[in-house]
Write a protein that holds these residues in place. Structure first.
Motif, mmCIF file in Angstrom:
data_model
loop_
_atom_site.group_PDB
_atom_site.id
_atom_site.type_symbol
_atom_site.label_atom_id
_atom_site.label_comp_id
_atom_site.label_asym_id
_atom_site.label_seq_id
_atom_site.Cartn_x
_atom_site.Cartn_y
_atom_site.Cartn_z
ATOM 1 N N MET A 15 0.808 -1.224 0.000
ATOM 2 C CA MET A 15 0.000 0.000 0.000
ATOM 3 C C MET A 15 0.838 1.270 0.000
ATOM 4 S SD MET A 15 -3.277 -0.111 -0.240
ATOM 5 C CE MET A 15 -3.744 1.458 0.428
ATOM 6 N N THR A 16 2.119 1.174 0.252
ATOM 7 C CA THR A 16 2.963 2.362 0.268
ATOM 8 C C THR A 16 4.192 2.110 -0.596
ATOM 9 O OG1 THR A 16 4.127 1.614 2.239
ATOM 10 C CG2 THR A 16 2.243 3.075 2.584
ATOM 11 N N MET B 191 -3.125 8.221 -5.030
ATOM 12 C CA MET B 191 -4.394 7.918 -5.695
ATOM 13 C C MET B 191 -4.255 6.669 -6.533
ATOM 14 S SD MET B 191 -4.567 10.706 -8.822
ATOM 15 C CE MET B 191 -4.331 12.097 -7.752
ATOM 16 N N PRO B 192 -5.335 5.902 -6.643
ATOM 17 C CA PRO B 192 -5.303 4.738 -7.513
ATOM 18 C C PRO B 192 -5.368 5.162 -8.983
ATOM 19 C CG PRO B 192 -7.474 4.978 -6.533
ATOM 20 C CD PRO B 192 -6.601 6.044 -5.939
ATOM 21 N N ASP C 10 -1.162 2.141 -7.761
ATOM 22 C CA ASP C 10 -1.396 3.328 -6.942
ATOM 23 C C ASP C 10 -0.242 4.283 -7.185
ATOM 24 O OD1 ASP C 10 -3.785 2.490 -5.571
ATOM 25 O OD2 ASP C 10 -2.522 1.081 -4.463
ATOM 26 N N ARG C 11 -0.579 5.572 -7.367
ATOM 27 C CA ARG C 11 0.437 6.599 -7.626
ATOM 28 C C ARG C 11 0.583 7.473 -6.388
ATOM 29 N NH1 ARG C 11 -1.504 10.090 -11.972
ATOM 30 N NH2 ARG C 11 -3.560 9.408 -11.319
ATOM 31 N N TYR C 12 1.822 7.730 -5.996
ATOM 32 C CA TYR C 12 2.108 8.537 -4.822
ATOM 33 C C TYR C 12 3.063 9.661 -5.185
ATOM 34 C CZ TYR C 12 0.269 4.570 -2.228
ATOM 35 O OH TYR C 12 -0.542 3.583 -1.742
ATOM 36 N N THR C 13 2.844 10.825 -4.589
ATOM 37 C CA THR C 13 3.827 11.896 -4.627
ATOM 38 C C THR C 13 4.428 11.976 -3.237
ATOM 39 O OG1 THR C 13 2.680 13.132 -6.348
ATOM 40 C CG2 THR C 13 4.228 14.364 -4.981
ATOM 41 N N THR D 57 2.735 -1.048 -8.043
ATOM 42 C CA THR D 57 1.864 -2.087 -8.593
ATOM 43 C C THR D 57 1.216 -2.847 -7.465
ATOM 44 O OG1 THR D 57 3.345 -2.278 -10.481
ATOM 45 C CG2 THR D 57 1.780 -4.072 -10.147
ATOM 46 N N ARG D 58 -0.075 -3.072 -7.592
ATOM 47 C CA ARG D 58 -0.805 -3.826 -6.550
ATOM 48 C C ARG D 58 -0.550 -5.313 -6.677
ATOM 49 N NH1 ARG D 58 -6.807 -1.204 -6.080
ATOM 50 N NH2 ARG D 58 -6.147 0.880 -5.473
#
Length: 126
Positions: free
Chosen positions: A2-3, A54-55, A66-69, A125-126
């Motif tokens: 998840m992270t 955000m997914p 999921d994309r993270y900044t 990637t999930r």
């Protein structure tokens, strides 16, 4: 997952460990850095935090990414010390994610430390 695996990636880099140590690697979640005067406080160090996440949404399909900044801030005694850490972090991160913003250099008004911040976009990637 998840992270983003940012700590695992950073702590695998010999160049990063040469600058930020290895026991512990001084790359902390934003609110977890040791405070001056405590036994674990040492310079330079870096902190990170997820700014947005955000997914990757699709019509008719469940998201698979999921994309993270992530914002990273490096602190040190001198601007050269800080730039060296930023360069090592960049080199460790770029095979896995994208640097999307170079911040400005500044002096932290409370501590007098030199600071340099930058942002990374990480696709997990999930």
């Amino acid at each position: 997952e998840m992270t983003p695996p940012i700590f695992t990636t950073i702590s695998a880099s010999a160049a990063v460990k040469a600058l930020l140590g290895s026991s512990p690697v001084r790359f902390y979640p934003f609110d977890m850095a040791p405070q001056p005067g405590t036994s674990f406080y040492s310079l330079p160090y870096a902190v990170w935090q997820i700014v947005t996440g955000m997914p990757e949404n699709y019509l008719g399909e469940v998201p698979d990414v999921d994309r993270y900044t992530i914002q990273i801030d490096v602190y040190g005694k001198t601007s050269t010390e800080v730039r060296n850490v930023v360069e090592a972090l960049r080199d460790a991160i770029e095979p896995h994610a994208y640097v999307t913003r170079w911040g400005n250099e500044s002096t932290d008004p409370e501590t007098g430390l030199n600071r340099y911040g930058f942002d990374v976009d990480w696709h997990v990637t999930r």
